[in-house]
Design an enzyme around this catalytic site. Structure first.
Site, PDB file in Angstrom:
ATOM      1  N   HIS A  63       7.078 -27.063   1.602  1.00  0.00           N
ATOM      2  CA  HIS A  63       6.243 -28.155   1.104  1.00  0.00           C
ATOM      3  C   HIS A  63       5.080 -27.627   0.284  1.00  0.00           C
ATOM      4  CE1 HIS A  63       8.490 -30.896   3.678  1.00  0.00           C
ATOM      5  NE2 HIS A  63       8.567 -29.836   4.468  1.00  0.00           N
TER       6      HIS A  63
ATOM      7  N   GLU B 175       0.840  -1.199   0.000  1.00  0.00           N
ATOM      8  CA  GLU B 175       0.000   0.000   0.000  1.00  0.00           C
ATOM      9  C   GLU B 175       0.882   1.258   0.000  1.00  0.00           C
ATOM     10  OE1 GLU B 175      -2.903   0.929   3.241  1.00  0.00           O
ATOM     11  OE2 GLU B 175      -4.361   0.201   1.806  1.00  0.00           O
TER      12      GLU B 175
ATOM     13  N   LYS C  14     -13.313   1.752  -3.296  1.00  0.00           N
ATOM     14  CA  LYS C  14     -14.417   2.116  -2.394  1.00  0.00           C
ATOM     15  C   LYS C  14     -15.553   2.772  -3.171  1.00  0.00           C
ATOM     16  CE  LYS C  14     -11.818   2.724   1.861  1.00  0.00           C
ATOM     17  NZ  LYS C  14     -11.232   3.699   2.766  1.00  0.00           N
TER      18      LYS C  14
END
Ligand SMILES: O=P(O)(O)OC[C@H]1O[C@H](O)[C@H](O)[C@@H](O)[C@@H]1O
Length: 514
Positions: A342, A313, A446
């Site tokens: 793994h 960000e 938003k």
């Protein structure tokens, strides 16, 4: 190139006081790289120094350094600021003591998202034990099922659960929704929510006003000069983590000690600058390589999630400081070793070469004695073996890594680790000439979400007993048919009055009110 042992000793930076070391020897930069970057590094040091000295012209600049004052209030440029931080911390401590003394609470429900959740989540998980004074839980989303899961786990203790709602802006929808959901659950259980609720938010925000009006237990400030993603050492982290019973003073001290170390203008002596330069080297100053963060310690598993927000960000920006289109950023991912060996380390070793690794080694295995899992060998020996082995295997395969070693996972060390990356992000931003302390891109998402919600409401209003396709409704409403189709599907899945009749294809599906 000299032998690896020589290179290791040349490019290992140690700090005996902090017990930290940073090894950049497995990054394949040539001898000319650091001298070439020196002028840029000096520019970054100078600008940081100016800002820390109080040469602050605007709120963005204040946010670049405000978080350093949180752990060393004496460095705040004005005495009022110092007093404000100290008073806030004292009021948090007093409040926590009252909470303990009341004996009313066993659990804390933290409601927040992004910078108002990730720091507390990381620290709570890194340092929590069975002896914690209060147990922490989180709503960090607007997922109803996730909310229900947490509420169910608190079912019989709701009365003894303190709710801490954290939002700098005080208007983040996910957090607002979480608060309303919690409020509804308390009401249903016949418990007075206000007497169990605390707000951490900016003065006069919507949340602040609600808390004041409803007479919540307490309100703590979140200052505009602290960015959300660097706020864990403000009330954002101090309130929940002190309630948990963690030694937050030690965390602040660790951060302050790291801040002191990362103030040196000697490039080779500054761990944060070395990290920033290595990021620059790895990705050619363009973020061309992803940062894989691999702590070999379960307690640090959330660190990469925390760093994901801090780094991505802060650095993921379209424009540089001169307004030039640059599309900067560094992708961050990771979980923990040896577990990830793994999962995806196969690709790191042999696959697409688009990353560099940051290993985090914790020297001390555990508090008590270890059994031998093989003659003379413990589980912790394996953990170290896997870290060193993977580092070597990656290097042999031509893949770069850097390694941070810390003595153990204590509040002091966690504070130092957080502070190290705070500074590294600040330096990197200067190296690539961007503003790390705003997030214009988040606003776009938003705004788009608000449009989707508006469409949903209009679509709901247009449903009737007559079956209609998405295109028919879209035409009537002058909306985008795909947006309408998704809204209809959402309604059909969640509103029992809305029926969907499959027509075999999105364009032929019909919807009606039953
Ligand atoms: O603390 P709040 O105002 O609720 O914000 C929570 C988060 O949401 C925003 O969308 C920002 O992108 C984040 O930087 C911030 O940490």
């Amino acid at each position: 190139m000299s032998s690896l042992w020589d290179r290791y000793q040349k490019y290992l930076l140690r700090n005996e006081k902090l017990g930290f070391s940073i090894d950049i020897s497995r990054m394949r930069f040539g001898d000319d790289f650091l001298p070439k970057m020196e002028p840029l590094a000096q520019k970054a040091f100078a600008s940081m120094k100016d800002l820390e000295a109080g040469a602050i012209a605007n709120p963005d600049e204040k946010r670049m350094v405000g978080h350093y004052w949180l752990r060393a209030p004496q460095l705040a440029p004005q005495p009022e600021l110092k007093a404000e931080i100290e008073n806030c911390n004292k009021s948090i401590r007093d409040f926590v003591q009252q909470v303990y003394a009341s004996g009313r609470f066993t659990d804390v429900l933290v409601i927040g998202i992004g910078g108002s959740a990730l720091g507390p989540q990381f620290v709570a998980d890194a340092l929590g034990t069975d002896d914690d004074k209060l147990r922490l839980h989180f709503f960090d989303n607007t997922d109803p099922d996730g909310i229900d899961r947490t509420l169910t786990s608190l079912q019989h203790r709701l009365e003894h659960t303190l709710v801490v709602v954290i939002s700098k802006s005080g208007g983040t929808p996910e957090t607002r929704n979480g608060m309303l959901e919690a409020q509804a659950a308390y009401k249903k259980a016949g418990i007075n929510f206000a007497k169990n609720a605390v707000a951490v938010t900016g003065a006069d925000s919507t949340l602040d006003k609600v808390a004041l009006k409803e007479g919540w237990l307490a309100r703590f400030p979140m200052w505009d000069w602290v960015g959300g993603r660097t706020s864990v050492m403000s009330a954002v982290g101090l309130v929940p983590l002190w309630l948990q019973g963690l030694d937050m003073q030690s965390l602040l001290d660790g951060a302050a000690a790291m801040d002191e170390w990362t103030r040196t203008s000697e490039t080779l002596q500054n761990p944060a600058m070395l990290l920033a330069l290595m990021w620059h080297y790895a990705g050619n100053g363009r973020g061309a390589k992803d940062m894989v963060v691999l702590p070999y310690k379960d307690r640090l598993a959330l660190y990469s999630k925390y760093l994901q927000q801090l780094v991505m960000e802060s650095l993921g920006k379209a424009l540089d400081l001169d307004g030039k289109e640059v599309h900067q950023g560094i992708a961050v991912y990771g979980n923990k070793g040896s577990t990830d060996q793994h999962a995806y380390v196969q690709q790191l070793r042999d696959g697409v070469h688009n990353f560099f690794v940051t290993f985090i080694e914790v020297r001390k295995d555990r508090a008590g004695q270890s059994i031998e899992v093989e003659p003379g060998v413990t589980s912790g020996d394996f953990l170290q073996g896997f870290l060193r082995g993977t580092r070597a295997a990656l290097y042999e395969g031509g893949r770069d890594s850097l390694t941070i070693s810390i003595p153990e996972v204590t509040p002091f060390q966690v504070g130092a680790l957080i502070a190290l990356y705070d500074r590294a992000v600040g330096f990197y931003a200067t190296l690539v000439n961007i503003n790390a302390y705003h997030q214009p891109g988040v606003e776009a998402g938003k705004k788009a979400a608000a449009t989707v919600l508006k469409t949903l409401t209009r679509v709901r209003g247009s449903l009737s007993a007559t079956a209609q396709t998405a295109s028919q409704i879209a035409t009537a409403l002058s909306e985008d048919p795909e947006a309408v189709f998704h809204a209809l599907n959402h309604l059909a899945a969640n509103d029992s009055r809305v029926r969907k009749q499959s027509g075999g294809a999105p364009g032929s599906d019909t919807f009606l009110l039953a």
